[in-house]
Structures are given as C-alpha cells and as structure tokens.
Scaffold this active site. Structure first.
Site, short mmCIF file in Angstrom:
data_model
loop_
_atom_site.label_atom_id
_atom_site.label_comp_id
_atom_site.label_asym_id
_atom_site.label_seq_id
_atom_site.Cartn_x
_atom_site.Cartn_y
_atom_site.Cartn_z
N ARG A 89 0.84 -1.19 0.00
CA ARG A 89 0.00 0.00 0.00
C ARG A 89 0.88 1.24 0.00
O ARG A 89 2.00 1.22 0.48
CB ARG A 89 -0.90 0.02 1.24
CG ARG A 89 -2.08 -0.94 1.15
CD ARG A 89 -2.98 -0.83 2.37
NE ARG A 89 -2.35 -1.39 3.55
CZ ARG A 89 -1.70 -0.71 4.47
NH1 ARG A 89 -1.62 0.61 4.41
NH2 ARG A 89 -1.14 -1.32 5.48
N GLY A 240 -4.05 -4.05 -1.51
CA GLY A 240 -4.66 -2.97 -0.74
C GLY A 240 -4.97 -1.73 -1.56
O GLY A 240 -5.80 -0.91 -1.18
N SER A 289 -1.34 -3.70 10.47
CA SER A 289 -0.98 -4.59 9.36
C SER A 289 0.27 -5.41 9.70
O SER A 289 1.24 -4.87 10.27
CB SER A 289 -0.71 -3.77 8.11
OG SER A 289 -1.86 -3.01 7.80
N CYS A 291 0.76 -7.67 11.93
CA CYS A 291 1.04 -7.82 13.37
C CYS A 291 0.31 -8.98 14.01
O CYS A 291 0.20 -9.06 15.24
CB CYS A 291 0.73 -6.52 14.09
SG CYS A 291 1.89 -5.20 13.68
N GLY A 292 -0.24 -9.89 13.21
CA GLY A 292 -0.71 -11.14 13.81
C GLY A 292 -2.21 -11.41 13.81
O GLY A 292 -2.64 -12.35 14.48
N ASN A 407 6.38 -8.49 2.10
CA ASN A 407 4.92 -8.31 2.04
C ASN A 407 4.29 -9.20 0.97
O ASN A 407 3.25 -8.87 0.42
CB ASN A 407 4.57 -6.84 1.80
CG ASN A 407 3.08 -6.55 2.01
OD1 ASN A 407 2.47 -7.07 2.95
ND2 ASN A 407 2.50 -5.74 1.13
N SER A 408 4.93 -10.32 0.67
CA SER A 408 4.30 -11.26 -0.28
C SER A 408 3.07 -11.84 0.40
O SER A 408 3.02 -11.97 1.63
CB SER A 408 5.28 -12.36 -0.68
OG SER A 408 5.82 -13.01 0.45
N ARG A 409 2.06 -12.20 -0.41
CA ARG A 409 0.76 -12.55 0.17
C ARG A 409 0.11 -13.74 -0.54
O ARG A 409 0.39 -14.00 -1.71
CB ARG A 409 -0.19 -11.37 0.08
CG ARG A 409 0.33 -10.15 0.86
CD ARG A 409 -0.69 -9.52 1.72
NE ARG A 409 -0.11 -8.54 2.62
CZ ARG A 409 -0.62 -8.26 3.82
NH1 ARG A 409 -1.69 -8.88 4.25
NH2 ARG A 409 -0.04 -7.35 4.60
N ARG A 440 3.31 -4.47 17.74
CA ARG A 440 4.69 -4.94 17.97
C ARG A 440 5.39 -3.93 18.86
O ARG A 440 5.78 -2.86 18.40
CB ARG A 440 5.45 -5.05 16.65
CG ARG A 440 4.92 -6.14 15.74
CD ARG A 440 5.63 -6.10 14.39
NE ARG A 440 5.07 -7.12 13.53
CZ ARG A 440 5.64 -8.31 13.32
NH1 ARG A 440 6.80 -8.60 13.86
NH2 ARG A 440 5.05 -9.20 12.54
N TYR A 533 2.03 -17.34 18.77
CA TYR A 533 1.26 -18.28 17.95
C TYR A 533 0.30 -19.13 18.80
O TYR A 533 -0.47 -18.56 19.56
CB TYR A 533 2.22 -19.14 17.12
CG TYR A 533 3.07 -18.31 16.18
CD1 TYR A 533 2.53 -17.73 15.04
CD2 TYR A 533 4.42 -18.07 16.45
CE1 TYR A 533 3.29 -16.95 14.17
CE2 TYR A 533 5.21 -17.29 15.59
CZ TYR A 533 4.63 -16.74 14.45
OH TYR A 533 5.39 -15.98 13.61
N GLY A 534 0.37 -20.46 18.69
CA GLY A 534 -0.59 -21.34 19.38
C GLY A 534 -0.62 -21.15 20.89
O GLY A 534 -1.63 -21.41 21.55
P1 GTP Z 1 -2.47 -7.81 7.65
O1 GTP Z 1 -2.99 -8.86 6.73
O2 GTP Z 1 -1.37 -7.00 7.07
O3 GTP Z 1 -3.55 -6.92 8.22
O4 GTP Z 1 -1.72 -8.55 8.86
P2 GTP Z 1 -2.11 -9.50 10.07
O5 GTP Z 1 -2.36 -8.67 11.29
O6 GTP Z 1 -3.17 -10.46 9.69
O7 GTP Z 1 -0.73 -10.25 10.35
P3 GTP Z 1 -0.35 -11.80 10.24
O8 GTP Z 1 -1.16 -12.67 11.15
O9 GTP Z 1 -0.32 -12.18 8.83
O10 GTP Z 1 1.14 -11.80 10.83
C1 GTP Z 1 2.19 -11.11 10.26
C2 GTP Z 1 3.50 -11.65 10.73
O11 GTP Z 1 3.56 -11.71 12.15
C3 GTP Z 1 3.79 -13.05 10.21
O12 GTP Z 1 5.12 -13.09 9.72
C4 GTP Z 1 3.64 -13.90 11.43
O13 GTP Z 1 4.44 -15.05 11.37
C5 GTP Z 1 4.03 -12.99 12.59
N1 GTP Z 1 3.32 -13.35 13.84
C6 GTP Z 1 1.98 -13.56 13.97
N2 GTP Z 1 1.65 -13.92 15.24
C7 GTP Z 1 2.81 -13.94 15.94
C8 GTP Z 1 3.13 -14.23 17.31
O14 GTP Z 1 2.28 -14.56 18.14
N3 GTP Z 1 4.44 -14.12 17.66
C9 GTP Z 1 5.41 -13.76 16.76
N4 GTP Z 1 6.66 -13.68 17.20
N5 GTP Z 1 5.15 -13.49 15.46
C10 GTP Z 1 3.87 -13.56 15.05
C1 SPV Z 2 -2.96 -4.74 5.42
O1 SPV Z 2 -1.98 -4.15 4.95
O2 SPV Z 2 -3.45 -4.44 6.53
C2 SPV Z 2 -3.57 -5.86 4.69
C3 SPV Z 2 -3.18 -6.08 3.31
O3 SPV Z 2 -4.41 -6.55 5.23
S1 SPV Z 2 -3.91 -4.93 2.22
O4 SPV Z 2 -5.20 -5.46 1.77
O5 SPV Z 2 -3.00 -4.80 1.11
O6 SPV Z 2 -4.13 -3.67 2.88
MN MN Z 3 -5.04 -5.70 7.18
#
Ligand code: GTP
Ligand code: SPV
Ligand code: MN
Length: 626
Positions: A89, A240, A289, A291-292, A407-409, A440, A533-534
């Site tokens: 974006r 985005g 974005s 951040c998990g 930011n590959s998706r 973060r 994670y889990g």
């Molecule tokens: P957008 O799609 O951009 O809105 O992002 P999102 O908030 O859905 O983020 P996503 O869950 O895809 O996580 C982004 C990155 O954070 C990935 O590389 C994950 O591996 C890492 N990540 C997610 N959860 C955790 C966690 O609990 N701990 C750590 N250390 N890394 C995490």
């Molecule tokens: C984000 O950046 O928060 C995303 C990916 O979820 S995008 O749809 O490109 O905004």
């Molecule tokens: Mn998002």
C-alpha cells in the site's frame, strides 16, 4: 427488463459489450458503466458473472501472457510476480476527499501534519483525475465486478461495483468478496459503492512492462469520496490499492457509512473460542498490518480441550443488536494474508486453506512447483532444491538475501479454512464479548492487560503503537503510532471517530471489555519473551476467565490490570521470564505518558473527546506514582 435510455447508449458509443447482458442491469448501474466507459475508453466491456468457468478462462489467458503461472504441486494454485515497484500500500498517495478539510482530518496543532487521514480538496481531485483517467483503459478490457461485502442481501451487508482493467484484480476479487449475478438481484434499484480502478497504462504502452505486470508507480493515486461513496484508484495492482472492496470500501468508506448509521467498521479479526467446558466466546482483535491478526484468528491452541474457529482475519463490521450485544460480521470472503512466517508450525490452518484455488503474489517458487518464503526452511522436502526468488533469480536455502518479498501474500477462499466457523456467514453476525488491541512493542509493554472501562479502552486504542512493517512503504523498525490499528484506513476526522466509539456505549448496551496484548516484547538479547502463535491461547484463557469474573487473577497497575503471578497457564512451556514479560517499567511509562500527551494534543487537538482527555490525565497521574 430495464429500458436502456438513449443518453446511456450514446455514452457507451461504440464500445462493445464483450460479455454479459448490459440491458438487464439496473439503470443506475448502466449509467455508471456508460459514463466511465466514455471517460476511460476501453476496447470492450466484460460484465463478470463470478462463475468458475469465467475464472478458468481468465486464468488460461493470464498464463498464456506470462502474468500468472501454475504452481504444479497443488490443485488450481497460481503464482504471480509484480513489478518490484508495486508491492505494498502507498499511504502517501492515498487520499480522502471532502469539501471540508476537517471532515477528514482533526484540528492538529499549528504546523503539524496529520498522520491519520490524508485530505485532498475536491477541486484538486478533479485535476488529479483529469490528468489520469481520460483514455486510461485504451486497448484494454474494462471488467465490471458486482460484489457484496458480507453475505449477499444480509442486513449488515453492502454492495459495490468495481470497474477495472486488471484481470488479476478480477480473479482476486472473486476470492476476497462475493462476486456473482445474485448481487444484481440483491441490488435492485438501491445505491452501491462506486469503485473505479485502472492500472494506469493505456495501450500502446510506451514504457517496458516488468514481469507482465502493468502499473504506473509514479502516478499512483488512491482517492475516496465518502459523501459520494466513490473510490478512484490509479496506477497500482497491489491488493490494498486495487482490491477496492477491502481497505478502500470496507474500512475507509464503510467507516463513514458506519458513523452515519451507528455501527463500526474496524481493522479487526473475529474468532470464536470454545473452552474445554464447551462454552464459546467471540472475540474481535485489532492489530496493525502484519502484526498477527490472521495468525490469532486461526490459532491452533497448545492447551488441551480448547478450540478456536475463525470468523474473519482482517475486517469486522459490528453493530449493536436489539438485545444490547455487539454483533460482528466478516465482510470479506477470503484471506489476503502475509506469506512469510506462515508455516505448518506457526499457522497450520492457513497452510491448509491455501492448498488449492489460491493466488500467491511475490512469493518464491521451488523447482518442484511449490511456493516458498522465509519461514518454510524446515518444511521443504528437498533442502537443496533450486528456488526462483520473487525477483526471478536462482537461489538456494542458506544463500544471502531473501527469497520472497516481506509483504508477499496469499489470497485464499475463507470457506477452505478447516476451522472456519459454521456461523461465519451468518447475516446477523456473532456476539462479541471482548475487543483486543495490540501491536509490535519490543519494549515496556506487558504481554496482556485489561483496561478499566470502555472509555479507558478507547483511550488505550487511541494510544496504539507498533513497529513499522512491510505492508506499506515505511522501512526500518521504528515504533509508529497506529491508533486503533486504523492509521492507514481512517475514513474521517479521528477525534470524531473516537467520539463515535464513546457514543456507542449507552445504558441499554453491554459493551465488550477491552484488552491490550503484546506478543512481541524482547529481552536484553533481542529474543522474544513470549513464544506466541498457538501459545497465545494461554492469554485468551486469562481474558475469558476475567470475563467470567474469576477472582484474584489480576493486579492493578497504572495502565490497567495485568495477570497476577501464576494466573496464566504455562503448563508445558519452557522457561518464561514472567517478571520481565509482565512488568510495567516506571521510566518507560513516564516517558510514554509525555509522548502520548504530545501526540494526542498535536494530532487530535480540539477534536479530542473530553472523556479521552480525562482518561489521559488520570492515567498520567497514576503513572507518576510508579
Ligand atoms: P495484515 O494482513 O497485514 O492486516 O496482517 P495481520 O495482522 O493479519 O498479520 P499476520 O497474522 O499475517 O502476521 C504477520 C507476521 O507476524 C507473520 O510473519 C507472522 O508469522 C508474525 N506473527 C503472527 N503472530 C505472531 C506471534 O504470536 N508471535 C510472533 N513472534 N510473530 C507472530
Ligand atoms: C494490510 O496491509 O493491513 C492488509 C493487506 O491486510 S492490504 O489489503 O494490502 O491492505
Ligand atoms: Mn489488514
């Protein structure tokens, strides 16, 4: 049947309808299409029906052209590489257009540039559009995509129509939204959100097209006209910026509609969590974005007897019901998730979801026809396999640099997620009991705390910060403000947005409790203090016990209630440095309090709601006692 009037026919001129029944479309839609075809002058109009057959034909065409290639190791999975200049974006080129500047941005302090909301005057937009859109689709096909955000015809759902000259967008919109002829029936004569998108490269093309990915990075413009419910996007094919149902509609335009109609459009996941006793609780969470959110929404619990089911991973539309509870729907139909870091170990449910019918953008590919990105080192069968990076270079595990763009998706249908919630398409949504904010935060911020009230929670959300990620154009690891995880997606004056949140609490309603989490705190050696994670289920467990009113598991601090020592279940985890993970360091928070005051006073100024100011004052006083 609708009668096609003469004006419409004249505007359509000699542009042929390549597919679909133009005369069957609602009159408003006919006018919209004719007007924009006259402006952008495509060589033909293709009205999408959303069918699999239509998708297959487009895919074949794109493969032939070299824009898409099949990932041979799976069923119906494709990979595509963008122009390396078009990977995220672009916040600096994303605008909200309103007559009154302060409908878009708050009254910031003298000389302070607003970071929430980016305003452009209507006259300026007119100039920007005039220098971009006339003739911009020359030699290309204009696709008409009818789509619904939310289940078609649902009480919380909304309809949009996107015009685009990108077939990648057509294929991605099919995954991410509900595209189909049933949308026309649901629409009837009602209004719709007008979405106009062009890659901005009319034919004949003068510059070289890189990776068969037409775009125009120097001329990118993503503009929203909230009162007109209209979106203009030019020059970029990246998600985005180009999948206009997503951030442009479902957040920036929808937050305006939501303000007018008394509901909320938020950058939040929605999850259902079932405890060992069988009771289920729904939680929404806003993290910036990358951040998990996707990971938490599909979490595979490490605690026995727990079950998580995903309702949505990125956007929540929420409205209070007649029973006073807050109901949430996921307006999307797919996941557009961050690839790097996603593996069977970290997010097995996401991996299962994208085994078929998915599109991967800017990831790497192995010689065996599998996807590859950072985080899959331990899961590829052949560690010496030759890999083609996202830039098209030959590469092996262990070589310098990275294989996939940060930011590959992946774009994958939500219905394929093994733990998709049975009610994920419930038109009236699921009842939310808790809202979680997080980001973060390498230093100072405890793993979890509960805010003291709705108002304190709104203040805490307004203070949200996070390290920069690759989802937008920022680089480096600086901690940036990202209030409510909405900085890039704010659709109107942020002070008014905070007031809207506050106003939603009425005596008849049961507002969710608000929490703040931080999976990303680091120790002196820069190691994560929490496995994440889990294991985040352990934090969810504590939250739910708090909702239940369990006693003696919280300790009050100046910023909220943190877990009492031992009150989070750490069974089976190795060493966890509880004190470091949960601490609220005095020096850090004293400095932060000053920074927060400066931020809110300079960025929100006179638009800062009184109740938020009071929370800030009170918290600052509490922090002084640390
Ligand atoms: P957008 O799609 O951009 O809105 O992002 P999102 O908030 O859905 O983020 P996503 O869950 O895809 O996580 C982004 C990155 O954070 C990935 O590389 C994950 O591996 C890492 N990540 C997610 N959860 C955790 C966690 O609990 N701990 C750590 N250390 N890394 C995490
Ligand atoms: C984000 O950046 O928060 C995303 C990916 O979820 S995008 O749809 O490109 O905004
Ligand atoms: Mn998002």
């Amino acid at each position: 049947f609708y009668v096609v009037n003469e004006v419409v026919m004249k505007r359509l001129g000699h542009v042929p309808i390549l597919k679909g029944d133009f005369h069957l479309l609602p009159a408003k839609v006919q006018r919209f299409i004719a007007e924009k075809a006259e402006l952008m002058r495509p060589r033909g109009i293709f009205i999408c029906d959303g069918s699999q057959h239509e998708a297959d034909e487009l895919i074949d065409k794109l493969i032939e052209r070299g824009m898409l290639s099949k990932l041979a190791a799976y069923e119906n999975n494709y990979i595509c590489r963008t122009d390396p200049k078009d990977v995220a974006r672009v916040e600096s080129k994303t605008w909200m257009v309103t007559k009154n500047k302060h409908d878009t941005v708050a009254h910031t302090a003298e000389g302070v540039e607003p970071i929430m909301g980016h305003w452009m005057a209507p006259e300026d937009l007119a100039t920007e559009l005039d220098t971009r859109f006339p003739g911009c689709m020359a030699g290309r096909i204009m696709y008409v995509i009818p789509f619904s955000m939310g289940p078609v015809g649902g009480p919380l759902s909304k309809i949009g129509i996107q015009l685009t000259d990108s077939n990648y967008v057509v294929l991605s919109m099919r995954i991410m939204t509900r595209v189909g002829v049933e949308v026309w029936d649901a629409l009837g004569n009602q209004d719709f959100v007008r979405c106009i998108h062009s890659v901005g490269l009319p034919r004949p093309v003068k510059q070289r097209v890189i990776n068969h990915w037409p775009c125009n990075p120097e001329r990118v413009l993503i503009a929203h006209r909230p009162p007109e419910r209209e979106i203009w996007s030019f020059g970029s094919g990246y998600g985005g910026n180009s999948l206009l149902g997503k951030k442009c509609f479902a957040l920036r335009i929808a937050s305006n509609i939501a303000k007018d109609e008394g509901w909320m459009a938020e950058h939040m996941l929605i999850m259902g969590v079932t405890r060992p006793c069988g009771r289920e609780h729904f939680i929404a969470a806003a993290f910036p974005s990358a951040c998990g959110k996707t990971n938490l929404a599909m979490l595979e619990p490490t605690l026995p007897g727990w079950k998580v089911r995903c309702v949505g991973d990125d956007i929540a539309w929420m409205k209070f019901g007649a029973d006073g509870r807050l109901y949430a729907i996921n307006p999307e139909a797919g996941f557009f998730g961050v690839a790097p870091g996603t593996s069977k170990k970290t997010n097995p449910m996401a991996v299962a979801t994208f085994q078929k019918n998915s599109i991967f953008t800017n990831v790497a590919e192995t010689a065996n026809g599998e996807y590859y990105w950072e985080g899959l080192e331990d899961e590829v069968a052949d560690k010496n396999v030759e890999i083609t990076t996202w830039l098209g270079e030959k590469w092996h595990i262990g070589d310098a640099g990275v294989a996939a763009h940060a930011n590959s998706r992946f774009a994958a249908p939500a219905s394929q997620c093994p733990i998709i919630h049975p009610d994920w398409e419930s038109p009236q949504g699921v009842p939310i009991e808790a809202i979680i904010f997080g980001g973060r935060r390498p230093q100072g911020v405890p793993l979890i705390f509960e805010t003291n009230s709705w108002e304190h929670g709104v203040f805490t959300g307004a203070c949200l910060k996070s390290e920069a990620t690759a989802a937008a154009e920022f680089t480096g690891k600086t901690v940036m403000h990202d209030p409510m995880a909405m900085r890039p997606f704010m659709g109107y004056n942020f002070g008014k947005y905070l007031q809207h949140w506050l106003d939603l609490k009425t005596p008849e309603r049961k507002v969710p409790k608000i929490y703040h989490v931080n999976w990303f705190r680091r120790d002196a050696n820069n190691k994560f203090l929490w496995p994440g994670y889990g294991d985040n289920i352990r934090v969810i467990d504590w939250i739910i016990r708090r909702l239940d009113g369990e006693e003696n598991i919280g300790v009050e601090t100046p910023i909220g209630t943190v877990p009492a020592k031992g009150s989070i279940n750490l069974d089976g985890l190795g060493d966890v440095n509880w004190d470091e993970l949960m601490s609220v360091p005095a020096e850090y928070w004293k400095q932060d309090a000053g920074e927060i005051r400066k931020f809110l006073e300079s960025q929100v100024g006179s638009d800062l709601p009184q109740a938020v100011r009071e929370e800030m004052d009170a918290q600052e006083k509490r922090i002084q006692t640390l």
